[in-house]
Design an enzyme around this catalytic site. Structure first.
Site, short mmCIF file in Angstrom:
data_model
loop_
_atom_site.label_atom_id
_atom_site.label_comp_id
_atom_site.label_asym_id
_atom_site.label_seq_id
_atom_site.Cartn_x
_atom_site.Cartn_y
_atom_site.Cartn_z
N HIS A 1 33.86 -9.80 67.00
CA HIS A 1 34.57 -9.92 65.73
C HIS A 1 34.19 -8.74 64.82
O HIS A 1 35.01 -8.27 64.03
CB HIS A 1 34.25 -11.27 65.08
CG HIS A 1 35.01 -11.52 63.81
ND1 HIS A 1 36.39 -11.55 63.77
CD2 HIS A 1 34.58 -11.75 62.54
CE1 HIS A 1 36.78 -11.78 62.52
NE2 HIS A 1 35.71 -11.90 61.75
N TYR B 1 42.83 -22.32 65.48
CA TYR B 1 41.47 -22.40 66.05
C TYR B 1 40.43 -22.91 65.06
O TYR B 1 39.34 -23.30 65.44
CB TYR B 1 41.01 -21.05 66.63
CG TYR B 1 40.84 -19.92 65.63
CD1 TYR B 1 39.77 -19.88 64.74
CD2 TYR B 1 41.75 -18.87 65.60
CE1 TYR B 1 39.63 -18.84 63.84
CE2 TYR B 1 41.63 -17.83 64.70
CZ TYR B 1 40.56 -17.83 63.83
OH TYR B 1 40.44 -16.80 62.92
N GLU B 2 40.79 -22.90 63.79
CA GLU B 2 39.85 -23.42 62.79
C GLU B 2 39.88 -24.95 62.74
O GLU B 2 39.08 -25.57 62.05
CB GLU B 2 40.19 -22.87 61.40
CG GLU B 2 39.99 -21.37 61.30
CD GLU B 2 40.46 -20.82 59.97
OE1 GLU B 2 39.65 -20.77 59.04
OE2 GLU B 2 41.64 -20.46 59.85
N MET C 1 45.50 -14.53 67.93
CA MET C 1 45.33 -15.97 67.72
C MET C 1 46.09 -16.49 66.50
O MET C 1 45.70 -17.50 65.92
CB MET C 1 43.83 -16.29 67.56
CG MET C 1 42.95 -15.75 68.67
SD MET C 1 41.21 -15.99 68.28
CE MET C 1 40.43 -15.00 69.57
N SER C 2 47.14 -15.79 66.13
CA SER C 2 47.88 -16.23 64.94
C SER C 2 49.36 -15.94 65.12
O SER C 2 49.84 -15.79 66.24
CB SER C 2 47.35 -15.51 63.70
OG SER C 2 47.68 -14.13 63.76
N HIS D 1 44.37 -20.79 60.55
CA HIS D 1 44.46 -20.59 62.00
C HIS D 1 44.29 -21.92 62.72
O HIS D 1 43.47 -22.75 62.31
CB HIS D 1 43.36 -19.63 62.48
CG HIS D 1 43.50 -18.24 61.96
ND1 HIS D 1 42.88 -17.81 60.82
CD2 HIS D 1 44.20 -17.18 62.44
CE1 HIS D 1 43.19 -16.54 60.62
NE2 HIS D 1 43.99 -16.14 61.58
N ALA E 1 45.81 -8.94 63.35
CA ALA E 1 44.92 -8.09 64.15
C ALA E 1 45.09 -8.55 65.59
O ALA E 1 45.27 -9.74 65.85
CB ALA E 1 43.48 -8.28 63.71
N HIS F 1 38.94 -14.14 54.44
CA HIS F 1 40.30 -14.62 54.19
C HIS F 1 40.30 -15.19 52.78
O HIS F 1 39.78 -16.27 52.53
CB HIS F 1 40.70 -15.70 55.19
CG HIS F 1 40.85 -15.19 56.58
ND1 HIS F 1 42.05 -15.14 57.22
CD2 HIS F 1 39.95 -14.68 57.43
CE1 HIS F 1 41.88 -14.62 58.43
NE2 HIS F 1 40.61 -14.34 58.58
N ASN G 1 41.10 -3.61 68.78
CA ASN G 1 40.23 -3.37 69.94
C ASN G 1 41.10 -3.40 71.18
O ASN G 1 42.19 -3.97 71.14
CB ASN G 1 39.18 -4.50 70.04
CG ASN G 1 39.84 -5.88 70.09
OD1 ASN G 1 40.27 -6.41 69.06
ND2 ASN G 1 39.95 -6.44 71.28
N SER H 1 43.92 -10.95 59.52
CA SER H 1 42.46 -10.80 59.54
C SER H 1 42.03 -9.39 59.19
O SER H 1 42.45 -8.44 59.85
CB SER H 1 41.92 -11.10 60.95
OG SER H 1 42.02 -12.45 61.22
N1 HPA Z 1 42.05 -11.16 71.49
C1 HPA Z 1 42.53 -12.13 70.70
N2 HPA Z 1 42.65 -12.02 69.40
C2 HPA Z 1 42.27 -10.85 68.84
C3 HPA Z 1 41.77 -9.79 69.59
C4 HPA Z 1 41.64 -9.96 71.00
O1 HPA Z 1 41.21 -9.07 71.74
N3 HPA Z 1 41.49 -8.78 68.72
C5 HPA Z 1 41.84 -9.22 67.49
N4 HPA Z 1 42.32 -10.48 67.55
#
Ligand code: HPA
Length: 269
Positions: free
Chosen positions: A241, A82-83, A205-206, A80, A110, A62, A229, A32
């Site tokens: 995001h 989640y998609e 999440m990947s 992903h 990420a 993407h 983050n 990402s």
């Molecule tokens: N949590 C889950 N997925 C993420 C995060 C997070 O804080 N930052 C970037 N992808």
């Protein structure tokens, strides 16, 4: 894997095999916000839309392309869980990369930083993962010609590759354990405390399904995570995001430099 998965893999590969003139040994998946590197990478382009049976990409930013360069194939865009994609969809690109000939996969993502020694914008070598997606991409039919029913995950992220990269890039490159959750909601502070307690250093999440697939296929993996983050509850501010994208933009050049350096090291191994 579903019964038709092997067929899907073969059809996907056949639809582009004429374009794979030089077998790449190294594959790279860009995470990402990190897909920008693909525009710097020289190679012949293959769009996801020209690959038979490839799902349509949904998330903004993407791109959904492969670029075939000298011994390296780079993938920008991924599917992903989640998609709403199936696990078969999520791991199909890894099987396609294997068909192209890769033996080593450099996978990037990420993540949120749980380890308080990490900072937003920092790159961390993934040394292991915890699968918290509540499923496994290999559930279902096994295809023994691709891999074993019960793949070993003892060294899911190759120690040899990590050691080589660390000594070439600088031993200050930190390592961490990546916890993979489905998302798409970010974690609660209580969940982050739990993840910390079970030994996770970052969360995302990947990656986990793709790395399971890669190990199944006998591909050696190097994982690099960009901490975009600090995870929920570590700092007193909400997650967004936008912050993830902002951070990846800020470190884009540094990421390109690191990834180029790493590719050179891995090419020599
Ligand atoms: N949590 C889950 N997925 C993420 C995060 C997070 O804080 N930052 C970037 N992808």
């Amino acid at each position: 894997m579903k019964t038709d998965f092997k067929d899907r893999v073969e059809k996907a590969y056949e639809s582009i095999s004429s374009l794979v003139t030089r077998k790449p040994r190294i594959g790279m998946i860009l995470g990402s916000g990190l897909g920008g590197y693909i525009s710097e990478f020289k190679g012949e382009e293959i769009g996801f839309s020209s690959i038979e049976g490839f799902p349509k990409t949904t998330v903004e930013g993407h791109k959904g392309i492969y670029k075939l360069g000298d011994g390296v194939v780079v993938q920008a865009g991924r599917f992903h869980f989640y998609e709403g994609y199936s696990m078969d969809d999520v791991i199909l690109p890894v099987f396609l990369l294997r068909k192209m000939g890769i033996e080593i996969l450099i996978i990037t993502n990420a993540s949120g930083g749980i380890n308080e020694a990490f900072r937003a914008g920092e790159f961390i070598l993934i040394k292991d993962h915890i699968n918290l997606m509540g499923t496994n991409p290999l559930i279902g039919v096994n295809f023994p010609e691709y891999g074993p029913r019960f793949p070993d995950m003892t060294e899911a992220y190759s120690k040899r590759l990590r050691e080589n990269v660390k000594s070439a890039v600088g031993n200050e490159l930190k390592e961490g354990v990546y916890a993979g959750l489905t998302g798409p909601s970010y974690e609660t502070p209580a969940e982050i405390r739990m993840l910390k307690a079970i030994g996770a250093d970052m969360v995302g999440m990947s990656t986990v399904p793709e790395v399971i697939a890669a190990n199944y296929l006998g591909i050696e993996v190097l994982g690099i995570s960009c901490v975009t983050n600090m995870a929920a509850g570590i700092l007193e501010k909400p997650l967004s995001h936008e912050e993830v994208i902002e951070t990846t933009k800020r470190v884009e050049k540094e990421f390109a430099k690191l990834i180029e350096r790493i590719t050179e090291v891995v090419k020599k191994i």
